[in-house]
Structures are given as C-alpha cells and as structure tokens.
Design a protein around this motif. Sequence first.
Motif, short mmCIF file in Angstrom:
data_model
loop_
_atom_site.label_atom_id
_atom_site.label_comp_id
_atom_site.label_asym_id
_atom_site.label_seq_id
_atom_site.Cartn_x
_atom_site.Cartn_y
_atom_site.Cartn_z
N MET A 1 57.35 49.02 28.28
CA MET A 1 55.99 48.74 27.89
C MET A 1 55.52 49.82 26.93
SD MET A 1 54.49 46.18 30.17
CE MET A 1 52.84 46.58 29.81
N ASP A 2 54.76 49.40 25.94
CA ASP A 2 54.21 50.32 24.97
C ASP A 2 52.70 50.43 25.16
OD1 ASP A 2 56.69 50.71 23.68
OD2 ASP A 2 56.42 48.81 22.61
N GLN A 3 52.10 51.38 24.46
CA GLN A 3 50.66 51.55 24.54
C GLN A 3 49.90 50.32 24.07
OE1 GLN A 3 50.28 53.98 26.83
NE2 GLN A 3 48.41 54.38 25.71
N ASP A 4 50.54 49.47 23.28
CA ASP A 4 49.85 48.28 22.79
C ASP A 4 49.95 47.11 23.76
OD1 ASP A 4 52.53 47.83 22.32
OD2 ASP A 4 52.26 47.09 20.28
N ASP A 5 50.58 47.30 24.92
CA ASP A 5 50.70 46.23 25.91
C ASP A 5 49.38 46.04 26.65
OD1 ASP A 5 53.35 45.66 25.36
OD2 ASP A 5 54.07 47.18 26.75
N LEU A 6 49.12 44.80 27.01
CA LEU A 6 47.91 44.46 27.75
C LEU A 6 48.30 43.89 29.11
CD1 LEU A 6 45.90 42.70 24.90
CD2 LEU A 6 45.88 45.11 25.55
N VAL A 7 47.48 44.16 30.11
CA VAL A 7 47.73 43.72 31.47
C VAL A 7 46.54 42.90 31.96
CG1 VAL A 7 48.13 44.49 33.84
CG2 VAL A 7 49.09 45.78 31.94
N LEU A 8 46.84 41.74 32.53
CA LEU A 8 45.81 40.89 33.11
C LEU A 8 45.61 41.26 34.58
CD1 LEU A 8 47.14 37.63 31.59
CD2 LEU A 8 44.71 38.20 31.54
N LEU A 9 44.35 41.34 34.99
CA LEU A 9 43.98 41.46 36.40
C LEU A 9 43.01 40.33 36.68
CD1 LEU A 9 43.29 45.24 37.02
CD2 LEU A 9 45.11 43.86 37.97
N ILE A 10 43.34 39.51 37.65
CA ILE A 10 42.51 38.36 37.99
C ILE A 10 42.07 38.53 39.44
CG2 ILE A 10 42.41 35.85 38.21
CD1 ILE A 10 45.15 37.31 36.11
N THR A 11 40.76 38.62 39.65
CA THR A 11 40.22 38.76 41.00
C THR A 11 39.59 37.43 41.41
OG1 THR A 11 39.76 41.09 40.59
CG2 THR A 11 38.68 40.07 42.50
N VAL A 12 40.11 36.86 42.48
CA VAL A 12 39.63 35.57 42.98
C VAL A 12 38.82 35.82 44.24
CG1 VAL A 12 40.31 33.28 43.79
CG2 VAL A 12 41.72 34.46 42.09
N VAL A 13 37.59 35.38 44.24
CA VAL A 13 36.75 35.45 45.44
C VAL A 13 36.89 34.12 46.15
CG1 VAL A 13 34.42 35.77 46.34
CG2 VAL A 13 35.18 37.08 44.35
N VAL A 14 37.45 34.18 47.36
CA VAL A 14 37.81 32.95 48.07
C VAL A 14 37.31 33.00 49.51
CG1 VAL A 14 40.09 33.86 48.70
CG2 VAL A 14 39.76 31.39 48.57
N GLU A 15 36.92 31.83 49.99
CA GLU A 15 36.51 31.71 51.39
C GLU A 15 37.77 31.52 52.22
OE1 GLU A 15 34.05 28.61 54.22
OE2 GLU A 15 33.61 28.66 52.08
N ALA A 16 37.96 32.43 53.20
CA ALA A 16 39.15 32.37 54.05
C ALA A 16 38.86 33.06 55.37
CB ALA A 16 40.34 33.04 53.36
N ALA A 17 39.60 32.68 56.38
CA ALA A 17 39.42 33.27 57.70
C ALA A 17 40.10 34.62 57.84
CB ALA A 17 39.95 32.32 58.78
N ASN A 18 41.17 34.83 57.04
CA ASN A 18 41.93 36.07 57.15
C ASN A 18 42.72 36.30 55.86
OD1 ASN A 18 44.27 34.39 57.34
ND2 ASN A 18 43.90 34.20 59.54
N GLU A 19 43.39 37.45 55.79
CA GLU A 19 44.13 37.80 54.57
C GLU A 19 45.27 36.83 54.26
OE1 GLU A 19 46.67 41.44 52.56
OE2 GLU A 19 45.33 41.90 54.23
N PRO A 20 46.11 36.45 55.24
CA PRO A 20 47.17 35.50 54.91
C PRO A 20 46.64 34.18 54.35
CG PRO A 20 47.63 36.54 57.02
CD PRO A 20 46.24 36.95 56.62
N GLN A 21 45.53 33.70 54.89
CA GLN A 21 44.93 32.46 54.39
C GLN A 21 44.40 32.66 52.97
OE1 GLN A 21 41.27 31.03 56.26
NE2 GLN A 21 42.16 28.97 56.32
N ALA A 22 43.79 33.81 52.69
CA ALA A 22 43.28 34.10 51.35
C ALA A 22 44.42 34.16 50.35
CB ALA A 22 42.49 35.41 51.36
N ARG A 23 45.51 34.83 50.71
CA ARG A 23 46.66 34.94 49.83
C ARG A 23 47.29 33.56 49.59
NH1 ARG A 23 49.59 39.92 49.25
NH2 ARG A 23 48.28 41.67 49.83
#
Length: 143
Positions: free
Chosen positions: A1-23
């Motif tokens: 990777m070089d300094q000109d590389d870009l990285v995507l971060l996507i944060t999804v806000v989801v209704e779930a009962a627990n972490e495994p369900q959210a994932r």
Amino acid sequence: MDQDDLVLLITVVVEAANEPQARAACDALLTRAGAQIVDARDCSDEEPGCWAVVITRPSTEKATHNVAAALARAVRTFVRGLGDDFGTPRVACEPPTAWTVLDEPALISKLVPGAERVLVEVWAGDDPFGAGTPRDNSPSRPS
C-alpha cells in the motif's frame, strides 16, 4: 500500500439482540462489498437493541493529485455500487477523510436487515482501525 491508497470504513447501525446477530445481519453487505468486520459495539445506551458494526476494505480509488476529489469519488463509487436504488449522495470532505450518511431505513434494510443508517467514510492512508489494509497488518508498521 502506498500513501495514495484509500480505505473504506462503513459503519452500520443495526437493530439486534446481540453482537452475533448484528454481525450476521451484515453478511450480505460484506459479500457485496468484499469487506470484513473490524468492530461491533453495543450502542443500546442511546437506543435499546442498537449495535454499530464497522466493516472495512481498501478502495479502488487512488489519491494521486487531488486528495479531496479522490476521497469524495471513492465514497460515491462505493454507494453507487450498493445497487441501482442508491443515488449519488452528498459527500462531506475534510482530508484525510470524506463521508456520507445513508439514512433511508427502507432502502438500507434491503442490504442489512434491521439497519437504520450507514456511515460511509473513506480515509487516505492507514485504516484508523488498523485492521483492513495490508500496510496496517504489516510487521514493519510502527506502533
């Protein structure tokens, strides 16, 4: 990777009962985006049953001349890649990052059941979570 590389971060806000369900709710988005989960957090103190799942992947865009233009283009390209129903979003940009928020639950929930909104960010250089790019995972990366 070089300094000109870009990285995507996507944060999804989801209704779930627990972490495994959210994932698990993000499986179709992960497959479509070719991404991986780097974090999942309970945010139910703000809203009961609320989880924030963060996924990441390198962008195909490069920041070679105009970093701001490349950042904004990467956000728009990602969103358009989600499907024909997703239009071209307004993008806020302040290098080294650009972002947009998708807040149409009826549309978003087609990709992620129970999702309320999605934050799409693109960062120039390293992934802030330190998990999604080859450079971030490199043994020579300074601590």
